[in-house]
Design a protein around this motif. Structure first.
Motif, PDB file in Angstrom:
ATOM      1  N   PRO A 200      48.853  48.084  73.085  1.00 53.85           N
ATOM      2  CA  PRO A 200      49.407  47.609  74.341  1.00 53.85           C
ATOM      3  C   PRO A 200      50.235  46.222  74.317  1.00 53.85           C
ATOM      4  O   PRO A 200      50.066  45.609  73.159  1.00 53.85           O
ATOM      5  CB  PRO A 200      48.188  47.123  75.219  1.00 53.85           C
ATOM      6  CG  PRO A 200      46.994  47.798  74.553  1.00 53.85           C
ATOM      7  CD  PRO A 200      47.506  48.047  73.045  1.00 53.85           C
TER       8      PRO A 200
ATOM      9  N   ASN B  83      49.615  53.083  85.127  1.00 54.36           N
ATOM     10  CA  ASN B  83      49.484  51.672  84.201  1.00 54.36           C
ATOM     11  C   ASN B  83      49.317  52.077  82.879  1.00 54.36           C
ATOM     12  O   ASN B  83      48.957  51.120  82.143  1.00 54.36           O
ATOM     13  CB  ASN B  83      48.650  50.963  84.832  1.00 54.36           C
ATOM     14  CG  ASN B  83      49.138  50.381  86.269  1.00 54.36           C
ATOM     15  OD1 ASN B  83      50.469  50.254  86.549  1.00 54.36           O
ATOM     16  ND2 ASN B  83      48.179  49.985  87.225  1.00 54.36           N
ATOM     17  N   GLU B  84      49.446  53.113  82.337  1.00 50.93           N
ATOM     18  CA  GLU B  84      49.197  53.507  80.778  1.00 50.93           C
ATOM     19  C   GLU B  84      50.443  53.938  80.178  1.00 50.93           C
ATOM     20  O   GLU B  84      51.494  54.338  80.984  1.00 50.93           O
ATOM     21  CB  GLU B  84      47.919  54.437  80.681  1.00 50.93           C
ATOM     22  CG  GLU B  84      46.592  53.921  81.135  1.00 50.93           C
ATOM     23  CD  GLU B  84      45.507  54.778  81.122  1.00 50.93           C
ATOM     24  OE1 GLU B  84      44.245  54.327  80.974  1.00 50.93           O
ATOM     25  OE2 GLU B  84      45.931  56.218  81.112  1.00 50.93           O
ATOM     26  N   TYR B  85      50.550  53.925  78.831  1.00 53.59           N
ATOM     27  CA  TYR B  85      51.467  54.339  78.109  1.00 53.59           C
ATOM     28  C   TYR B  85      51.117  54.660  76.662  1.00 53.59           C
ATOM     29  O   TYR B  85      50.208  54.076  76.226  1.00 53.59           O
ATOM     30  CB  TYR B  85      52.846  53.363  78.309  1.00 53.59           C
ATOM     31  CG  TYR B  85      52.384  51.910  77.920  1.00 53.59           C
ATOM     32  CD1 TYR B  85      52.065  51.507  76.594  1.00 53.59           C
ATOM     33  CD2 TYR B  85      52.321  50.928  78.888  1.00 53.59           C
ATOM     34  CE1 TYR B  85      51.699  50.138  76.414  1.00 53.59           C
ATOM     35  CE2 TYR B  85      51.635  49.849  78.665  1.00 53.59           C
ATOM     36  CZ  TYR B  85      51.747  49.478  77.409  1.00 53.59           C
ATOM     37  OH  TYR B  85      51.234  48.054  77.159  1.00 53.59           O
ATOM     38  N   THR B  86      52.090  55.552  76.079  1.00 45.47           N
ATOM     39  CA  THR B  86      51.405  55.907  74.743  1.00 45.47           C
ATOM     40  C   THR B  86      52.328  55.281  73.713  1.00 45.47           C
ATOM     41  O   THR B  86      51.854  55.019  72.569  1.00 45.47           O
ATOM     42  CB  THR B  86      51.705  57.579  74.454  1.00 45.47           C
ATOM     43  OG1 THR B  86      53.002  57.756  74.592  1.00 45.47           O
ATOM     44  CG2 THR B  86      50.798  58.203  75.096  1.00 45.47           C
TER      45      THR B  86
ATOM     46  N   ARG C 186      53.947  51.651  69.320  1.00 46.88           N
ATOM     47  CA  ARG C 186      52.984  52.958  69.200  1.00 46.88           C
ATOM     48  C   ARG C 186      51.300  52.039  69.443  1.00 46.88           C
ATOM     49  O   ARG C 186      50.988  51.491  68.558  1.00 46.88           O
ATOM     50  CB  ARG C 186      53.282  53.453  68.044  1.00 46.88           C
ATOM     51  CG  ARG C 186      54.592  54.268  67.993  1.00 46.88           C
ATOM     52  CD  ARG C 186      54.533  55.196  66.597  1.00 46.88           C
ATOM     53  NE  ARG C 186      55.622  55.839  66.595  1.00 46.88           N
ATOM     54  CZ  ARG C 186      55.899  57.130  67.250  1.00 46.88           C
ATOM     55  NH1 ARG C 186      55.114  57.583  67.926  1.00 46.88           N
ATOM     56  NH2 ARG C 186      57.067  57.468  67.184  1.00 46.88           N
ATOM     57  N   MET C 187      50.772  52.807  70.146  1.00 43.29           N
ATOM     58  CA  MET C 187      49.266  52.655  70.214  1.00 43.29           C
ATOM     59  C   MET C 187      48.698  51.266  70.395  1.00 43.29           C
ATOM     60  O   MET C 187      47.427  51.141  70.182  1.00 43.29           O
ATOM     61  CB  MET C 187      48.801  53.472  68.891  1.00 43.29           C
ATOM     62  CG  MET C 187      49.131  55.039  69.175  1.00 43.29           C
ATOM     63  SD  MET C 187      48.821  55.924  70.516  1.00 43.29           S
ATOM     64  CE  MET C 187      47.336  55.853  70.615  1.00 43.29           C
TER      65      MET C 187
ATOM     66  N   SER D 283      47.905  49.650  79.507  1.00 45.21           N
ATOM     67  CA  SER D 283      46.993  50.047  78.310  1.00 45.21           C
ATOM     68  C   SER D 283      47.485  51.376  77.703  1.00 45.21           C
ATOM     69  O   SER D 283      48.525  51.816  78.407  1.00 45.21           O
ATOM     70  CB  SER D 283      45.588  50.141  78.833  1.00 45.21           C
ATOM     71  OG  SER D 283      45.526  51.058  79.751  1.00 45.21           O
ATOM     72  N   ILE D 284      46.970  51.815  76.631  1.00 46.14           N
ATOM     73  CA  ILE D 284      47.359  53.048  75.882  1.00 46.14           C
ATOM     74  C   ILE D 284      46.700  54.015  76.777  1.00 46.14           C
ATOM     75  O   ILE D 284      45.451  54.208  76.975  1.00 46.14           O
ATOM     76  CB  ILE D 284      46.797  53.028  74.427  1.00 46.14           C
ATOM     77  CG1 ILE D 284      47.723  51.795  74.007  1.00 46.14           C
ATOM     78  CG2 ILE D 284      47.404  54.198  73.761  1.00 46.14           C
ATOM     79  CD1 ILE D 284      48.774  52.020  73.864  1.00 46.14           C
ATOM     80  N   GLY D 285      47.321  55.104  77.073  1.00 43.69           N
ATOM     81  CA  GLY D 285      46.870  56.248  77.760  1.00 43.69           C
ATOM     82  C   GLY D 285      47.951  57.144  78.325  1.00 43.69           C
ATOM     83  O   GLY D 285      48.902  56.826  78.278  1.00 43.69           O
ATOM     84  N   GLN D 286      47.492  58.004  79.331  1.00 46.67           N
ATOM     85  CA  GLN D 286      48.337  58.774  80.001  1.00 46.67           C
ATOM     86  C   GLN D 286      48.313  58.785  81.562  1.00 46.67           C
ATOM     87  O   GLN D 286      49.019  59.342  82.301  1.00 46.67           O
ATOM     88  CB  GLN D 286      48.493  60.214  79.604  1.00 46.67           C
ATOM     89  CG  GLN D 286      48.869  60.471  77.938  1.00 46.67           C
ATOM     90  CD  GLN D 286      48.829  61.978  77.746  1.00 46.67           C
ATOM     91  OE1 GLN D 286      48.496  62.745  78.255  1.00 46.67           O
ATOM     92  NE2 GLN D 286      49.351  61.995  76.353  1.00 46.67           N
ATOM     93  N   GLY D 287      47.588  57.640  81.992  1.00 45.48           N
ATOM     94  CA  GLY D 287      47.427  57.730  83.587  1.00 45.48           C
ATOM     95  C   GLY D 287      48.297  56.474  83.835  1.00 45.48           C
ATOM     96  O   GLY D 287      49.218  56.108  83.459  1.00 45.48           O
TER      97      GLY D 287
END
Length: 147
Positions: free
Chosen positions: A104, A126-129, A101-102, A120-124
């Motif tokens: 990378p 190459n990002e994930y939560t 979680r939160m 990286s952390i996010g919703q775009g």
């Protein structure tokens, strides 16, 4: 099927739990353990019958029976390398660390040197939560993340 797996797991633990302490020389073998369970035919069913009197509460297993070698690797302490680790994926040449979680995914070499952050952390793109699981494919030089 699940009941059978649970029964076999219990049987394996029971067999190990029945073993006596290791001898002073440090030798350990399952042959030193008494047989605590047998398979019997009851009607048309095969049933495992355990003699619970032969099962002990504790079992001393030498660490040498579980591992061949042991190495402590100090991971890089750069600011970008810091991670609160809950999960670690280790291959012959890489160490992947993530918390789920939160934070990378962090990739280190086998000596503990920080190589890079994956995504990286996010919703775009190459990002994930959060990360549920990871796999390092050394042959194809890829890291697979299951977000």
């Amino acid at each position: 099927m699940k009941v059978r797996q649970i029964l076999y797991s219990f049987l394996a633990v029971s067999l190990l739990g029945a073993c006596s302490d290791t001898d002073p020389s440090g030798n350990f073998s399952l042959n030193d353990c008494p047989q605590v369970a047998i398979r019997q035919l009851v009607g048309n069913d095969s049933v495992v019958v355990c003699n619970l009197d032969l099962i002990k509460d504790t079992l001393n297993i030498p660490l040498s029976q579980l591992i061949n070698d042991f190495k402590i690797i100090k991971l890089d302490s750069k600011d970008e390398a810091l991670v609160k680790s809950y999960f670690t994926h280790i291959t012959d040449n890489y160490i992947g660390v993530y918390s789920g979680r939160m934070i990378p995914y962090k990739l280190f070499d086998k000596e503990g040197n920080f190589l890079r952050t994956i995504g990286s952390i996010g919703q775009g793109p190459n990002e994930y939560t959060l990360i549920y699981d990871s796999q390092i494919d050394e042959k194809n030089k890829r890291v697979y993340l299951l977000p």
